[in-house]
Design a protein around this motif. Structure first.
Motif, short mmCIF file in Angstrom:
data_model
loop_
_atom_site.label_atom_id
_atom_site.label_comp_id
_atom_site.label_asym_id
_atom_site.label_seq_id
_atom_site.Cartn_x
_atom_site.Cartn_y
_atom_site.Cartn_z
N THR A 1 6.63 21.02 13.48
CA THR A 1 5.67 19.19 12.79
C THR A 1 4.80 19.67 11.46
N THR B 1 4.49 16.93 9.96
CA THR B 1 5.44 16.50 8.91
C THR B 1 4.41 15.49 8.20
N TYR B 2 3.23 15.56 7.82
CA TYR B 2 2.87 14.75 7.51
C TYR B 2 2.72 13.81 6.30
N LYS C 1 6.66 12.57 5.99
CA LYS C 1 6.02 10.69 6.85
C LYS C 1 5.60 9.71 5.92
N GLN D 1 8.78 9.00 4.11
CA GLN D 1 9.09 7.86 4.73
C GLN D 1 8.56 6.87 5.07
N ASN D 2 7.24 6.67 5.06
CA ASN D 2 7.16 5.05 4.56
C ASN D 2 6.93 4.48 3.78
#
Lengths: 605, 605
Positions: free
Chosen positions: A400, A402-403, A406, A409-410
């Motif tokens: 959890t 995992t800002y 992310k 990834q973005n």
């Protein structure tokens, strides 16, 4: 009345925890905070030998020993006893560290008079009292007499036994942390143990008739010592040796005393309320994001797990930071007259008021800079460790929060664009804009070069932002890592002397070079040997081995003064050619033959 | 259930305020935060000429203009039009800044397809689209033809009118801040105004027959320009001029747009709840320290007063930070072959793959570093301003919250001790430890020197801690102030090329020196003049005035080729002696006479 505005004490506690976590300076704050929040239940303990009794007895003895040793106190030039001097400096430094947090700074004075408003005056007085108190320990070694060695022996044993007895008597104290008192005295006791082994060795050697030899028991491993301090340098020796091994370890110990118990306390006392706060701030992953305190066992274990990893990382850092070998390259280069290799501009290597002041305060500066540098490194290490744990370890462990992943990834098209741009520019430069000849390269296709430069301008700005961030990080890291190093200026070379540490180091070098040139000392030795009758044992060449190495000489033959004089003249010319920094000293000695006896003067040709 | 654990939105707001106050990065956070907390009531506004219509019409025109200008596009070497090139780079940079926060990055594409998930792809495409879109504005000036000047004229007018019209049509927008859209387009409009004045001037001059002259209307005051850019340097010119005046002002404007409105909003929206929070944290003096919200008018006015002062300070900082004059000293030193004055080690001044890549990205790097540097300076300024206000201004104004003054007052014996120690050491060094002769100084009283050094060791550690703090502050400040300067490495000289900015600058210098030596260009001019029939007007010497200055030549006499040749040879020898960096170029040209026509080759002797 908004009742939710009035925060409870628990919330304040949680906020303080959080701040200290994020800022990285939590250790010192927490130590005081926790000592007031969770008072220890350890009763006061009076040792059999109270500090007051100890100081009342020892201070007069110290004073009388000082008066009774009228011999030369040039302990900073003592070659064989550098380890001894380093140990005494270590005691002084540890006493200063203890003094800063101590409640009764001067045990000589009764407690009642100290607990008045004038406590800080006693602390200031103690800054001068402790050097005087421990002075006999270093002075006894310089007199070179059996009686003084015996006195030193007794004094060091006495100090050592009293300190150990006190700590065995009262291992725990209600002050700050349970074992704080014991741990803070560990460096002092270690140094005293060194002294109480060194003086007996000196005494035994004085009976076996080897008192002039510097081959005394060395507490350092021989290989290490030869590597970092390859040959004896009289003045710089004690400081360098002391700084290289002695006090980084002491500082590390002190930090260890401050940090690791704190983390342990925080881990043990970590309550659910604090965990709820951390969950509310989104720092700890939870299936219960509203932060209502309920079943928080899982989150509590996560936080404790994190604190375990922090403790381990901290201990490993202490291991890494302990090694800071000193450098003697600059001193050697200056001995050979290569001023511009060391300084950016030409300097006159002569004593001056500023140089003497810097020389006097150099040891203190070096100590203070090492302490601050270790502190800065520790803060950076702490911040990096926290960031790594929260951004990588906990997300990967629990899946959890995992800002960060992310975001990465973005943004991958963005990173890809930058990478592709840099690669395209490199390929274009190599295959399109450079005409490759066997011997040289030349620009070509200028029009395309201009257009490509123009088109890539916005993307290059973004690449530049990354490079700028890297510049920020690398310069900050470089400065933090090299903060302890006084021989490196943290400023640009055009303004490097505005750096107070480097300024002190430059002046320190001036005194060192002008006063302790090994060739000059080798000449003095040879002169003494020549003026002595044949057969009588003179000073051992080990005393000046560095200068003799520089001269590459053989044993002086014991015949024909004429031959020796001509040879000395040739040596002088050869040496002055190789060591231009000596020329200044020579002229001085020539124009003033009635110089101070203690000064080392080169021979007249 | 602890109901006080569930924080209200107001408390979160207050905490966020506090964090942003203390960390100093509040501006950007607050701008987004406030835009979500206090939504503007401005309705959407559609300008008469929508951005989409504008780009749909102009993009094909730009593309067709690009294709229609087959002439040389060496706009980076254009001397007279450096202001024009700088304006176009300014437009590009401002477009990039607008792009970062924009919701529809590519107005050419319909909104519906952009609001899908692939928005970031359009942003990346826009990074290449905008340079191409504005390319005709710079290309038209390089063709040196009346028709192209006319096209440039029309294009710049068209861009300028459309932008102004759009902003007059819709001065307010619901995006981020009321006037954000207008203020962010101010730099672009200013640059377009420069262009739409420059092209008509070029056109008029082409009719009066002075098109070769670089004496075009210069947007900078003549004195300033002569001082910082004393003589034209073809390649570096546009960048330096652009960076020195153009974009620091734009960045300052952008920061102004981001910061000042935020502070104004914070001041207007400052509620009693936030003030209560600040009082609870002890940051604002209050007679009601428990922080119960009641009569807080006085405290509210204190906070507003503080924010006023912050706003004023920020505006004055923008004034100060705008001036960053570039340096050309390094380039000049390299022209004269003084490589070691510029670099720490010897470098070969030849183009290489890395050098070409660094040259291409140099303008982008310089822009990014200036932006980051200004941001860092602003954060430091903010923190210092907050600290100054809370530690000095508010305590002196209200007479409360004087922790800092109390600490200073309590510690005065400590400061006095340090000062007295330093003075005593200086006096002792001057009068006791230095033997003063008329010509030199020598150490004396060594024994006392050692004892004093030993006794002052603990106090010198404390002095050293202060010196260490000063070292930390001064190196951080130095690095922050010089962050924008690529010609200064922030690392020590032995590792200076690890600094990415300085690395790029060094390679950029290599290309500049090897490709645009003014003496080489002066030779080319003289060669062209010699090979031209008498009386015909050649290239003006203003084009190469720097090289001629370096040669200290007179006008070339127009008689006897023999005399001219011998004179040219003498000049060559003289010049090569004074500019050793040219020798490499000369050999290159000699061994390869069939070199690329666009390359500037020195004459053969």
């Amino acid at each position: 009345m908004h009742h939710h505005m009035v925060w409870s004490q628990k919330e304040w506690l949680g906020l303080l925890y959080l701040c200290s976590f994020l800022v990285g300076l939590n250790e010192t704050m927490c130590v005081f905070f926790l000592s007031s929040m969770f008072p220890n239940v350890i009763p006061d303990c009076d040792p059999t030998i109270s500090p007051r009794l100890y100081h009342t007895c020892m201070a007069p003895i110290s004073v009388s020993t000082c008066i009774a040793t009228p011999g030369p106190a040039n302990f900073l030039e003592e070659e064989g006893n550098r380890g001894l001097v380093a140990a005494v400096f270590g005691i002084l430094f540890s006493s200063l560290c203890v003094l800063v947090l101590d409640s009764d700074p001067l045990p000589l004075i009764s407690d009642s008079s100290q607990h008045n408003r004038g406590k800080e005056y006693w602390k200031i007085l103690a800054l001068l009292y402790y050097p005087a108190f421990y002075y006999p320990l270093v002075a006894c070694a310089t007199v070179r007499h059996r009686a003084s060695y015996l006195v030193g022996c007794l004094l060091s044993w006495c100090h050592c036994v009293v300190h150990i007895w006190q700590k065995v008597d009262c291992p725990q104290s209600p002050k700050i942390y349970r074992y704080y008192s014991v741990l803070s005295y560990v460096p002092i006791i270690l140094c005293l143990v060194v002294l109480s082994l060194w003086y007996p060795a000196l005494l035994i050697r004085s009976f076996t008739g080897q008192e002039d030899s510097p081959a005394l028991p060395c507490p350092l491993p021989a290989g290490w010592r030869m590597e970092s301090v390859p040959s004896p340098c009289e003045w710089a020796g004690p400081f360098l040796e002391y700084h290289s091994l002695g006090h980084p370890l002491q500082v590390a110990l002190l930090l260890l005393v401050a940090v690791v118990p704190t983390i342990q306390i925080v881990r043990v006392e970590m309550t659910k309320d604090v965990v709820v706060l951390l969950v509310q701030f989104g720092l700890v992953p939870s299936e219960n994001p509203s932060g209502v305190p309920g079943n928080m066992e899982m989150e509590l274990s996560t936080v404790k797990y994190y604190l375990w990893s922090l403790e381990g990382g901290w201990l490993s850092w202490v291991q890494l930071a302990s090694g800071l070998p000193p450098r003697r390259n600059n001193l050697k280069a200056l001995y050979q007259g290569a001023v511009l290799d060391v300084f950016y501009k030409a300097h006159i290597l002569r004593p001056s008021r500023q140089a003497v002041v810097c020389w006097m305060s150099f040891a203190g500066f070096q100590t203070a800079f090492v302490c601050l540098g270790l502190l800065i490194q520790q803060v950076i290490f702490f911040i990096c460790s926290v960031a790594f744990t929260f951004l990588f370890v906990i997300p990967l462990q629990s899946g959890t929060n995992t800002y960060f992943f992310k975001i990465l990834q973005n943004m991958w098209p963005f990173w890809l664009t930058l990478v592709v741009t840099v690669i395209v520019q490199n390929l274009a430069a190599h295959y399109q804009f450079l005409e490759q000849h066997p011997l040289w390269k030349e620009l070509t296709n200028r029009r395309a070069l201009y257009i490509v430069s123009y088109l890539f301008f916005p993307i290059n700005i973004l690449v530049g932002v990354l490079a700028g961030l890297w510049r920020m990080v690398i310069s900050a890291l470089y400065n933090a890592i090299h903060f302890c190093r006084l021989d490196i200026s943290l400023l640009n070379r055009s303004v490097e002397t505005f750096d107070p540490g480097y300024h002190a180091y430059c002046h320190y070098l001036k005194i060192e070079v002008s006063q302790s040139h090994p060739v000059m000392k080798a000449f003095c030795l040879l002169l003494l040997q020549l003026s002595r009758p044949e057969g009588q044992p003179g000073l051992r060449p080990s005393n000046v081995e560095e200068g003799i190495q520089l001269m590459q000489t053989k044993k002086v033959p014991s015949s024909r003064a004429k031959f020796r004089q001509s040879r000395a003249r040739w040596w002088l010319a050869y040496t002055l050619l190789n060591n231009p920094s000596l020329i200044a000293c020579r002229k001085t000695a020539l124009s003033d033959p009635t110089a101070n006896g203690t000064r080392l003067s080169p021979p007249k040709p």
